[in-house]
Design a protein around this motif. Structure first.
Motif, PDB file in Angstrom:
ATOM      1  N   ILE A   1       0.812  -1.219   0.000  1.00 14.32           N
ATOM      2  CA  ILE A   1       0.000   0.000   0.000  1.00 14.32           C
ATOM      3  C   ILE A   1       0.847   1.270   0.000  1.00 14.32           C
ATOM      4  N   GLN A   2       2.021   1.228   0.637  1.00 15.97           N
ATOM      5  CA  GLN A   2       2.842   2.430   0.793  1.00 15.97           C
ATOM      6  C   GLN A   2       2.924   3.218  -0.511  1.00 15.97           C
ATOM      7  N   GLY A   3       2.532   4.479  -0.458  1.00 13.92           N
ATOM      8  CA  GLY A   3       2.626   5.379  -1.597  1.00 13.92           C
ATOM      9  C   GLY A   3       1.490   5.267  -2.602  1.00 13.92           C
ATOM     10  N   LYS A   4       0.575   4.341  -2.401  1.00  8.70           N
ATOM     11  CA  LYS A   4      -0.514   4.159  -3.367  1.00  8.70           C
ATOM     12  C   LYS A   4      -1.797   4.868  -2.948  1.00  8.70           C
ATOM     13  N   GLY A   5      -1.968   5.133  -1.669  1.00  2.44           N
ATOM     14  CA  GLY A   5      -3.127   5.863  -1.193  1.00  2.44           C
ATOM     15  C   GLY A   5      -4.384   5.018  -1.046  1.00  2.44           C
ATOM     16  N   SER A   6      -5.473   5.692  -0.711  1.00  3.37           N
ATOM     17  CA  SER A   6      -6.750   5.047  -0.406  1.00  3.37           C
ATOM     18  C   SER A   6      -7.359   4.304  -1.591  1.00  3.37           C
ATOM     19  N   TRP A   7      -7.021   4.722  -2.815  1.00  2.00           N
ATOM     20  CA  TRP A   7      -7.600   4.084  -4.001  1.00  2.00           C
ATOM     21  C   TRP A   7      -7.185   2.626  -4.155  1.00  2.00           C
ATOM     22  N   ILE A   8      -6.151   2.206  -3.425  1.00  2.00           N
ATOM     23  CA  ILE A   8      -5.701   0.817  -3.484  1.00  2.00           C
ATOM     24  C   ILE A   8      -6.793  -0.127  -2.958  1.00  2.00           C
ATOM     25  N   ALA A   9      -7.779   0.415  -2.256  1.00  2.00           N
ATOM     26  CA  ALA A   9      -8.892  -0.399  -1.760  1.00  2.00           C
ATOM     27  C   ALA A   9      -9.647  -1.059  -2.910  1.00  2.00           C
ATOM     28  N   PHE A  10      -9.485  -0.542  -4.122  1.00  2.00           N
ATOM     29  CA  PHE A  10     -10.102  -1.178  -5.300  1.00  2.00           C
ATOM     30  C   PHE A  10      -9.704  -2.651  -5.371  1.00  2.00           C
ATOM     31  N   LEU A  11      -8.494  -2.976  -4.934  1.00  2.00           N
ATOM     32  CA  LEU A  11      -7.986  -4.349  -5.020  1.00  2.00           C
ATOM     33  C   LEU A  11      -8.394  -5.221  -3.835  1.00  2.00           C
ATOM     34  N   SER A  12      -9.291  -4.735  -3.008  1.00  2.00           N
ATOM     35  CA  SER A  12      -9.702  -5.502  -1.831  1.00  2.00           C
ATOM     36  C   SER A  12     -10.493  -6.759  -2.193  1.00  2.00           C
ATOM     37  N   PHE A  13     -10.863  -6.916  -3.454  1.00  2.00           N
ATOM     38  CA  PHE A  13     -11.554  -8.133  -3.877  1.00  2.00           C
ATOM     39  C   PHE A  13     -10.591  -9.312  -3.992  1.00  2.00           C
ATOM     40  N   LEU A  14      -9.292  -9.063  -3.948  1.00  2.00           N
ATOM     41  CA  LEU A  14      -8.306 -10.133  -4.100  1.00  2.00           C
ATOM     42  C   LEU A  14      -8.371 -11.106  -2.926  1.00  2.00           C
ATOM     43  N   PRO A  15      -8.245 -12.399  -3.203  1.00  2.00           N
ATOM     44  CA  PRO A  15      -8.230 -13.371  -2.110  1.00  2.00           C
ATOM     45  C   PRO A  15      -7.010 -13.155  -1.205  1.00  2.00           C
ATOM     46  N   VAL A  16      -7.124 -13.514   0.024  1.00  2.00           N
ATOM     47  CA  VAL A  16      -6.095 -13.492   1.062  1.00  2.00           C
ATOM     48  C   VAL A  16      -5.671 -12.069   1.441  1.00  2.00           C
ATOM     49  N   ILE A  17      -5.158 -11.301   0.515  1.00  2.00           N
ATOM     50  CA  ILE A  17      -4.623  -9.979   0.843  1.00  2.00           C
ATOM     51  C   ILE A  17      -5.696  -8.889   0.871  1.00  2.00           C
ATOM     52  N   GLY A  18      -6.859  -9.145   0.273  1.00  2.00           N
ATOM     53  CA  GLY A  18      -7.908  -8.128   0.203  1.00  2.00           C
ATOM     54  C   GLY A  18      -8.359  -7.623   1.568  1.00  2.00           C
ATOM     55  N   ASP A  19      -8.625  -8.543   2.494  1.00  2.00           N
ATOM     56  CA  ASP A  19      -9.022  -8.131   3.849  1.00  2.00           C
ATOM     57  C   ASP A  19      -7.887  -7.378   4.525  1.00  2.00           C
ATOM     58  N   ALA A  20      -6.667  -7.865   4.333  1.00  2.00           N
ATOM     59  CA  ALA A  20      -5.511  -7.221   4.950  1.00  2.00           C
ATOM     60  C   ALA A  20      -5.340  -5.791   4.424  1.00  2.00           C
ATOM     61  N   ILE A  21      -5.590  -5.584   3.137  1.00  2.00           N
ATOM     62  CA  ILE A  21      -5.502  -4.234   2.574  1.00  2.00           C
ATOM     63  C   ILE A  21      -6.452  -3.299   3.326  1.00  2.00           C
ATOM     64  N   LEU A  22      -7.682  -3.743   3.535  1.00  2.00           N
ATOM     65  CA  LEU A  22      -8.665  -2.899   4.208  1.00  2.00           C
ATOM     66  C   LEU A  22      -8.313  -2.665   5.666  1.00  2.00           C
ATOM     67  N   VAL A  23      -7.810  -3.685   6.337  1.00  2.00           N
ATOM     68  CA  VAL A  23      -7.399  -3.523   7.731  1.00  2.00           C
ATOM     69  C   VAL A  23      -6.257  -2.515   7.819  1.00  2.00           C
TER      70      VAL A  23
END
Length: 152
Positions: free
Chosen positions: A93-115
Motif C-alpha cells: 500500500i505504501q505510496g498508493k493511497g486510499s484508491w488501493i482499496a479497489f484491489l480488496s476483492f483479491l483473495p487473502v490480501i484483500g481483507d488485509a488491505i482494508l485492515v
C-alpha cells in the motif's frame, strides 16, 4: 456447508447479501457460489450483483473499521489476518493511497488491505468508493462470464 448454501439460496437476494457480508468479514465463505446458485434458480443477475456487492462492501468496511480501532488482537482473532499479512499489505500500500482499496476483492490480501487502510486512517470515503467499485467489477465480470458460458 450444503445446508448453509441451501439456507442462503432460499433467502434469495438477502441470502446473497448475508453470504457476501460474511465473506467480506470473518468467515472464509464463497459469496460467489451463493450468488451463482441464486441466479441459476432464476433470480435477476443485475439485482444479484447489486445485493452481493452491497453485502461484501459492508463486510469490507467492517474490516476497515476494525483496523481503524487498531487492536491487533481483534484483527488476528476476528478477521484471521496475521501480522505477516498486514506487513505485506502495508508494504504493498505504501505510496498508493486510499484508491488501493479497489484491489480488496483479491483473495487473502484483500481483507488485509482494508485492515491496513483502517490502521493508516485512510480516507474512509475514498476507501468505500474504490472498494465498492472493485467488488462490483469482480461480481459483474463473474456473472457476465458465467451467463456467456451458459449461453454457448
Amino acid at each position: 456447508m450444503d445446508t448453509l448454501l441451501q439456507f442462503l439460496t432460499d433467502w434469495g437476494y438477502w441470502g446473497m447479501f448475508l453470504s457476501a457480508f460474511l465473506a467480506g468479514t470473518v468467515l472464509p465463505f464463497s459469496s460467489e457460489a451463493v450468488m451463482l446458485a441464486c441466479i441459476g434458480l432464476g433470480l435477476d443477475p443485475t439485482l444479484s450483483v447489486l445485493f452481493t456487492t452491497a453485502g461484501n462492501a459492508l463486510g469490507g468496511l467492517t474490516c476497515y473499521g476494525i483496523g481503524h480501532l487498531g487492536k491487533m488482537e481483534w484483527i488476528e482473532h476476528y478477521l484471521g489476518v496475521k501480522q505477516k499479512q498486514l506487513d505485506k499489505a502495508e508494504r504493498f500500500i505504501q505510496g498508493k493511497g486510499s484508491w488501493i482499496a479497489f484491489l480488496s476483492f483479491l483473495p487473502v490480501i484483500g481483507d488485509a488491505i482494508l485492515v491496513v487502510l483502517g490502521l493508516m486512517r485512510a480516507n474512509v470515503w475514498i476507501v468505500s468508493i474504490s472498494m465498492t467499485l472493485g467488488k462490483l467489477a469482480r461480481y459483474a465480470i463473474l456473472v457476465a462470464t458465467t451467463l456467456k458460458l451458459i449461453s454457448l
